[in-house]
Motif scaffolding. Sequence first.
Motif, PDB file in Angstrom:
ATOM      1  N   LEU A 211      -0.388  35.651  22.648  1.00  0.00           N
ATOM      2  CA  LEU A 211       0.892  35.797  23.085  1.00  0.00           C
ATOM      3  C   LEU A 211       0.688  34.946  24.552  1.00  0.00           C
ATOM      4  CD1 LEU A 211       2.847  37.708  23.917  1.00  0.00           C
ATOM      5  CD2 LEU A 211       0.794  39.261  25.469  1.00  0.00           C
ATOM      6  N   PRO A 212       2.293  34.066  24.671  1.00  0.00           N
ATOM      7  CA  PRO A 212       2.407  33.109  25.611  1.00  0.00           C
ATOM      8  C   PRO A 212       2.666  34.214  27.054  1.00  0.00           C
ATOM      9  CG  PRO A 212       4.338  33.476  24.736  1.00  0.00           C
ATOM     10  CD  PRO A 212       3.145  33.984  23.577  1.00  0.00           C
ATOM     11  N   PRO A 213       2.246  33.437  28.353  1.00  0.00           N
ATOM     12  CA  PRO A 213       2.903  34.800  29.123  1.00  0.00           C
ATOM     13  C   PRO A 213       4.243  34.477  29.708  1.00  0.00           C
ATOM     14  CG  PRO A 213       1.373  32.736  30.552  1.00  0.00           C
ATOM     15  CD  PRO A 213       2.148  32.017  28.612  1.00  0.00           C
ATOM     16  N   MET A 214       4.470  35.501  29.861  1.00  0.00           N
ATOM     17  CA  MET A 214       5.407  36.135  29.579  1.00  0.00           C
ATOM     18  C   MET A 214       5.668  37.629  30.839  1.00  0.00           C
ATOM     19  SD  MET A 214       6.877  38.024  26.318  1.00  0.00           S
ATOM     20  CE  MET A 214       6.612  37.372  24.900  1.00  0.00           C
ATOM     21  N   ARG A 215       7.267  38.061  30.808  1.00  0.00           N
ATOM     22  CA  ARG A 215       7.459  38.629  31.228  1.00  0.00           C
ATOM     23  C   ARG A 215       8.270  40.318  30.293  1.00  0.00           C
ATOM     24  NH1 ARG A 215      12.246  41.440  33.241  1.00  0.00           N
ATOM     25  NH2 ARG A 215      13.056  39.438  33.076  1.00  0.00           N
ATOM     26  N   VAL A 216       7.039  41.218  30.161  1.00  0.00           N
ATOM     27  CA  VAL A 216       7.842  41.688  28.716  1.00  0.00           C
ATOM     28  C   VAL A 216       8.872  42.507  29.096  1.00  0.00           C
ATOM     29  CG1 VAL A 216       7.012  43.341  27.089  1.00  0.00           C
ATOM     30  CG2 VAL A 216       5.290  41.731  27.998  1.00  0.00           C
ATOM     31  N   GLU A 217       9.875  42.619  28.247  1.00  0.00           N
ATOM     32  CA  GLU A 217      11.207  43.608  28.221  1.00  0.00           C
ATOM     33  C   GLU A 217      11.190  44.398  26.761  1.00  0.00           C
ATOM     34  OE1 GLU A 217      14.536  40.816  28.316  1.00  0.00           O
ATOM     35  OE2 GLU A 217      14.262  40.118  30.796  1.00  0.00           O
ATOM     36  N   ALA A 218      10.468  44.125  25.724  1.00  0.00           N
ATOM     37  CA  ALA A 218      11.180  45.028  24.648  1.00  0.00           C
ATOM     38  C   ALA A 218       9.548  44.375  23.235  1.00  0.00           C
ATOM     39  CB  ALA A 218      11.883  44.771  24.349  1.00  0.00           C
ATOM     40  N   SER A 219       9.068  45.804  22.474  1.00  0.00           N
ATOM     41  CA  SER A 219       8.299  45.442  21.973  1.00  0.00           C
ATOM     42  C   SER A 219       8.756  46.091  20.424  1.00  0.00           C
ATOM     43  CB  SER A 219       6.886  45.663  21.767  1.00  0.00           C
ATOM     44  OG  SER A 219       6.452  47.024  22.817  1.00  0.00           O
ATOM     45  N   GLY A 220       8.187  45.658  19.122  1.00  0.00           N
ATOM     46  CA  GLY A 220       8.641  46.539  18.220  1.00  0.00           C
ATOM     47  C   GLY A 220       7.864  46.032  16.895  1.00  0.00           C
ATOM     48  N   VAL A 221       7.418  47.621  16.331  1.00  0.00           N
ATOM     49  CA  VAL A 221       5.819  47.637  15.050  1.00  0.00           C
ATOM     50  C   VAL A 221       7.018  47.364  13.445  1.00  0.00           C
ATOM     51  CG1 VAL A 221       4.178  48.100  14.290  1.00  0.00           C
ATOM     52  CG2 VAL A 221       4.487  48.082  17.203  1.00  0.00           C
ATOM     53  N   GLY A 222       6.423  46.468  13.149  1.00  0.00           N
ATOM     54  CA  GLY A 222       7.171  46.769  11.621  1.00  0.00           C
ATOM     55  C   GLY A 222       6.215  47.160   9.963  1.00  0.00           C
ATOM     56  N   ALA A 223       6.597  48.292   9.693  1.00  0.00           N
ATOM     57  CA  ALA A 223       5.262  48.144   9.111  1.00  0.00           C
ATOM     58  C   ALA A 223       5.792  47.862   6.907  1.00  0.00           C
ATOM     59  CB  ALA A 223       5.677  49.754   8.638  1.00  0.00           C
ATOM     60  N   GLY A 224       4.381  47.619   6.587  1.00  0.00           N
ATOM     61  CA  GLY A 224       4.458  46.550   5.265  1.00  0.00           C
ATOM     62  C   GLY A 224       4.603  48.376   4.244  1.00  0.00           C
ATOM     63  N   THR A 225       4.590  48.109   3.413  1.00  0.00           N
ATOM     64  CA  THR A 225       4.635  48.847   1.802  1.00  0.00           C
ATOM     65  C   THR A 225       3.388  49.727   2.149  1.00  0.00           C
ATOM     66  OG1 THR A 225       6.360  48.023   1.450  1.00  0.00           O
ATOM     67  CG2 THR A 225       5.231  49.625   0.057  1.00  0.00           C
ATOM     68  N   LYS A 226       2.058  49.121   2.484  1.00  0.00           N
ATOM     69  CA  LYS A 226       0.353  49.591   2.033  1.00  0.00           C
ATOM     70  C   LYS A 226       0.566  50.349   3.106  1.00  0.00           C
ATOM     71  CE  LYS A 226      -0.299  46.821  -2.258  1.00  0.00           C
ATOM     72  NZ  LYS A 226      -1.305  45.913  -2.009  1.00  0.00           N
ATOM     73  N   ASP A 227      -0.226  51.357   3.064  1.00  0.00           N
ATOM     74  CA  ASP A 227      -0.685  51.642   4.473  1.00  0.00           C
ATOM     75  C   ASP A 227      -2.515  51.709   3.800  1.00  0.00           C
ATOM     76  OD1 ASP A 227      -1.572  53.123   5.876  1.00  0.00           O
ATOM     77  OD2 ASP A 227      -1.000  55.273   5.697  1.00  0.00           O
ATOM     78  N   THR A 228      -2.920  50.553   4.887  1.00  0.00           N
ATOM     79  CA  THR A 228      -4.528  50.232   4.166  1.00  0.00           C
ATOM     80  C   THR A 228      -5.236  51.036   5.597  1.00  0.00           C
ATOM     81  OG1 THR A 228      -3.504  48.406   3.480  1.00  0.00           O
ATOM     82  CG2 THR A 228      -6.219  48.826   3.696  1.00  0.00           C
ATOM     83  N   PRO A 229      -5.898  52.233   4.879  1.00  0.00           N
ATOM     84  CA  PRO A 229      -6.679  52.817   5.767  1.00  0.00           C
ATOM     85  C   PRO A 229      -7.746  51.668   7.293  1.00  0.00           C
ATOM     86  CG  PRO A 229      -6.881  53.721   3.798  1.00  0.00           C
ATOM     87  CD  PRO A 229      -6.355  52.636   3.663  1.00  0.00           C
TER      88      PRO A 229
END
Length: 403
Positions: A211-229
């Motif tokens: 992760l490079p130095p930055m001022r964080v403005e937003a983040s997001g999480v994208g899911a794959g099809t499988k739900d692996t425990p």
Amino acid sequence: MESPTKLAWVDATAGLAGDMLLAALLDAGAPLAEVVSAAEAVVPGAVRLSRTEVTRAGLRASKVDVEPLVEDPPHRTWRSIRAAIEGAELPEPVRDSSLRVFARLARAEGRVHGIAPDDVHFHEVGAWDSIADVVGVCAALHALGVGRLTVSAVALGSGRVRTAHGEIPVPVPAVLELATGWQVLAGGDGELATPTGMALVTALAAECGELPPMRVEASGVGAGTKDTPGRPNVVRVVVGTAARDDAGTEVVLEANVDDLDPRVWPGVLTSLLAAGASDAWLVPILMKKGRPAHTLCVLAPAGRADELRELVFQETSTIGVRESDVRKTALERAWVKVAVLGTHLLVKVAHRGGLIMQATPEFEDVARVAGEQGVPVRAVLEAAVAAAVADGLVAGGQLPRSG
């Protein structure tokens, strides 16, 4: 209007696929409507995109579902995909990025199968939904104003997987080819990275690292099809403003050429730009014994220098390339629509912190409108300049806020 100079970092340590990256960008704030519009421009009436919230190993994430609206979509060659993207009405940055991704994928698949890139049949990648993933990601990055993308080490997976060609090892050959020069790890069992996902980040990202130095403005999480425990099957994206000293070093590649048919040069420059060069140009020179020649100059992000150097050797007759490190200082850029002759075209605005330094109509948009309206290009260009001035897009003015 958002400035396309933000920095985004992709966390692919759990794997990577095109739909996962698209979902993460939508979760970070990219408007679904713009993504749908871009996909519809390339594959009209072929897919329906929707976004839902799911959990993966207890972690909330967005998931994108691409529903085909046509039965048994045909396999596509790089030639046919390129024609569809070039013929679509897309913002220039979205079109260029989409072409760059598929060009990289075509070269990788061509090398794996021993055929020319134009003749590659993409199989599942050629289906409409995967084309929508690529174009959608490029449109989402553009909508978020991302001008520089970086990526973590990518988890490729391990084991074996069944494909149309039979049982093959993981990472599959195309993924391994695309991973050349990038940091990777196994990350777990099974196929964790797809060719589409790898092509997206390796074609669009400037570099691979933490992760490079930055001022964080937003983040997001994208899911794959499988739900692996025990292992969230997600891609994360962090969007922000880069530190001023994080502009990065670029490389200038140069080659003197005196024996290439001059009709070839426009295609050479186009290929280099499509492959990720920041810029490419020719300088007329005189070589020994007074022979006229050209110096080919390529401004390359550090992470693309090897690939672009190889492309210079492939596309030209040179037998040597010299290079030097440079540091580039660029004004921030934004694209603003103006009304001209009953339609809209884009004006590229160069600014510093919102203070406009230059405003120039996009020439491809000008030429398109001239063709549609049946009027001279010069007349459309003059009208576009006047419209930009009327909208306050002049040196010393303020960049308008998106609305």
